[in-house]
Scaffold this active site. Structure first.
Site, PDB file in Angstrom:
ATOM      1  N   GLU A   1      -6.575  -6.884  -2.609  1.00  0.00           N
ATOM      2  CA  GLU A   1      -6.905  -8.145  -1.941  1.00  0.00           C
ATOM      3  C   GLU A   1      -8.398  -8.312  -1.672  1.00  0.00           C
ATOM      4  O   GLU A   1      -8.831  -8.385  -0.507  1.00  0.00           O
ATOM      5  CB  GLU A   1      -6.127  -8.271  -0.629  1.00  0.00           C
ATOM      6  CG  GLU A   1      -4.624  -8.249  -0.803  1.00  0.00           C
ATOM      7  CD  GLU A   1      -3.872  -8.414   0.519  1.00  0.00           C
ATOM      8  OE1 GLU A   1      -4.517  -8.471   1.578  1.00  0.00           O
ATOM      9  OE2 GLU A   1      -2.633  -8.489   0.490  1.00  0.00           O
TER      10      GLU A   1
ATOM     11  N   GLU B   1       2.944  -6.267  -2.810  1.00  0.00           N
ATOM     12  CA  GLU B   1       3.268  -6.375  -1.375  1.00  0.00           C
ATOM     13  C   GLU B   1       4.058  -7.644  -1.135  1.00  0.00           C
ATOM     14  O   GLU B   1       3.725  -8.708  -1.686  1.00  0.00           O
ATOM     15  CB  GLU B   1       1.999  -6.485  -0.512  1.00  0.00           C
ATOM     16  CG  GLU B   1       1.247  -5.215  -0.308  1.00  0.00           C
ATOM     17  CD  GLU B   1       0.030  -5.406   0.589  1.00  0.00           C
ATOM     18  OE1 GLU B   1       0.042  -6.310   1.451  1.00  0.00           O
ATOM     19  OE2 GLU B   1      -0.942  -4.652   0.403  1.00  0.00           O
TER      20      GLU B   1
HETATM   21  O1  IFM Z   1      -1.052  -5.074   6.296  1.00  0.00           O
HETATM   22  C1  IFM Z   1      -1.570  -5.914   5.324  1.00  0.00           C
HETATM   23  C2  IFM Z   1      -2.008  -5.108   4.105  1.00  0.00           C
HETATM   24  O2  IFM Z   1      -2.918  -4.126   4.440  1.00  0.00           O
HETATM   25  C3  IFM Z   1      -2.658  -6.033   3.109  1.00  0.00           C
HETATM   26  N1  IFM Z   1      -1.836  -7.163   2.815  1.00  0.00           N
HETATM   27  C4  IFM Z   1      -1.247  -7.883   3.906  1.00  0.00           C
HETATM   28  C5  IFM Z   1      -0.571  -6.928   4.876  1.00  0.00           C
HETATM   29  C6  IFM Z   1       0.045  -7.709   6.049  1.00  0.00           C
HETATM   30  O3  IFM Z   1      -0.962  -8.392   6.729  1.00  0.00           O
END
Ligand code: IFM
Length: 476
Positions: A180, A373
């Site tokens: 990200e 994710e």
């Molecule tokens: O916890 C975070 C993760 O580190 C990166 N993506 C989003 C998740 C939730 O906010």
């Protein structure tokens, strides 16, 4: 690849039971600073998140990652727990300051030793290690020299990638460079909600470029060292105009898509920033940080794109609205407040937006993808009566998003895997331990791990490589 309808041995298809493509990768994800703890152990240097979380007012209730889930000491039990859940893959990140305490220069062997042991433990239990090289814990020494606003950080990142590959490359197949970069740049240097806590649009846009350059240099180095699967994980904004018939709202969505998505996707997959995005960058900087040849480096081929998805974004044209600090160039654009249903962190739940996003990425860039994710925060805890954590909301969230993935697969998307965020409750950045995203509940006083209902449900999904009729929550 297409989703299939399950067929029973009687030959009768079940009404809505669905399977994922054969070989689909099922996993869960975490990140170093969010779970490891052991912040000063075995030669680890300080990261920007150590500094940030110790700065009063930055993180909820002054929480830090000093101890977190104490995974550094408990990884053997944690891996056994993953195996018990039937995970096929585990996505985790390497803490750069454990490997190179100052970000450049001497390698801290004891830091690498930890990941070596973790990888062996995973492989020993039949779990595929999926490595992310950078999930936001930049060595503080590099930040002292400008962090991602300094081109040298990109070069240092490629060196660090090679160091880690040299140690783990014989066993780790999937290498993700960055997690990200949108957050690293726009939350770290744009609105300052994340470390290093800077609020400056020019710094944010320059950081975007250096993160991408770091990715390109590292991808090239990993590839020539022999890495099998090279990847980057983005969190593309699933942005849509509030009124899809209104040309002004459509134009607003295009700007947000440009600064949030195409600024990453176009150089990665087409080797050039789009003109409209360059124009926006040019409003804040003289563009001299984008050197001849950089976009070609960023365009290094990757094997799979990691996609993190949680929530959609709706925008409309609203003259006079100041620019959002995390979206330079967004003056005159209103971001709609999330409408229900929302999760504990206030994010709107809309699985169809995930399908739209995956379809769009497939249609525009034709790249194989993994969901690296996806998950939801809910304030769950053990029931005083049974001790169970009945997180039915999370089960419903995951179930509906997996169905959204299947819809995308039916559209033709080459989706290769899914990683739930997160394996266990952990340090949720500026929210500290206040937000729980885990499949497994963590009691931060005792460090007891307790698989929630969602963990048990997810194990079943993995076993059958798919979902049953209705929602799996209904099946119980
Ligand atoms: O916890 C975070 C993760 O580190 C990166 N993506 C989003 C998740 C939730 O906010």
């Amino acid at each position: 690849m297409t989703a299939t309808v399950e067929v029973e041995s009687s030959g009768e298809p079940q009404a809505t039971g669905v399977r994922f493509p054969e070989g689909f990768v099922w996993g869960a994800a975490t990140a170093s600073y969010q779970i490891e703890g052991a912040a000063t152990e075995d030669g680890r240097g300080p990261s920007i998140w150590d500094t940030f979380s110790r700065t009063p007012g930055r993180v909820h209730a002054g929480h830090t990652g000093d101890v977190a889930c104490d995974h550094y000491h408990r990884y053997v039990d944690d891996v056994a727990m993953m195996a018990g859940l039937g995970l096929r893959a585990y996505r985790f990140s390497i803490a750069w300051p454990r490997v190179q305490p100052d970000g450049t220069g001497p390698v801290n062997t004891r830091g690498l030793d930890f990941y070596d042991r973790l990888v062996d433990e995973l492989i020993g239990k039949g779990i595929d290690p999926v490595v992310t090289l950078y999930h936001w814990d930049l060595p503080q020494t590099l930040q002292d020299r400008g962090g991602w606003t300094n081109r040298e950080t990109a070069e240092a990142f490629a060196d660090y990638a090679q160091i880690v590959y040299a140690r783990l490359g014989d066993r780790v197949k999937t290498w993700t460079t960055l997690n990200e970069p949108w957050c690293s740049a726009y939350l770290g240097y744009g609105n300052g909600v994340h470390a290093p806590g800077i609020q400056d649009p020019a710094s944010a846009l320059i950081s975007v470029h250096h993160l991408l350059l770091g990715h390109g240099l590292a991808a090239r180095a990993l590839r020539s060292a022999g890495a099998q699967t090279v990847s980057i994980t983005l969190n593309p904004t699933a942005v849509a105009p509030l009124d899809p018939q209104n040309p002004a709202d459509i134009a607003a969505a295009r700007i947000v898509d440009g600064v949030g998505n195409r600024i990453f996707l176009e150089p990665l997959f087409r080797g050039a920033y789009p003109d409209d995005v360059r124009e926006i960058i040019g409003r804040f900087t003289d563009l001299s940080h984008i050197r001849e040849g950089d976009e070609k480096i960023i365009n290094a081929p990757i094997d799979v794109l990691g996609v993190n998805y949680y929530t959609p974004t709706y925008v409309s044209a609203q003259p006079g609205t100041p620019a959002a600090l995390d979206t330079p160039g967004s003056e005159g654009i209103a971001f709609r407040k999330p409408v229900g249903p929302i999760t504990d962190i206030g994010w709107q739940i809309e699985p169809a937006a995930l399908t739209r996003l995956l379809n769009r990425l497939h249609d525009d860039y034709g790249v194989p993808m993994m969901i690296t994710e996806n998950g939801a925060a809910y304030p769950d805890g053990p029931s005083p009566e049974t001790g169970e954590v009945n997180d039915t909301d999370r089960v419903a969230y995951l179930d509906s998003h997996l169905r959204a993935c299947l819809d995308a697969i039916s559209h033709g998307v080459d989706l290769r895997g899914y990683f739930a965020w997160s394996l266990m409750d952990n340090f949720e950045w500026a929210e500290g331990y206040n937000m729980r995203f885990g499949l497994v509940h963590v009691d931060y006083t005792t460090q007891e791990r307790r698989p929630k209902q969602s963990a048990k449900w997810y194990s079943e999904v993995i076993k059958r490589n798919g979902l049953g009729g209705g929602t799996a929550a209904d099946e119980r």
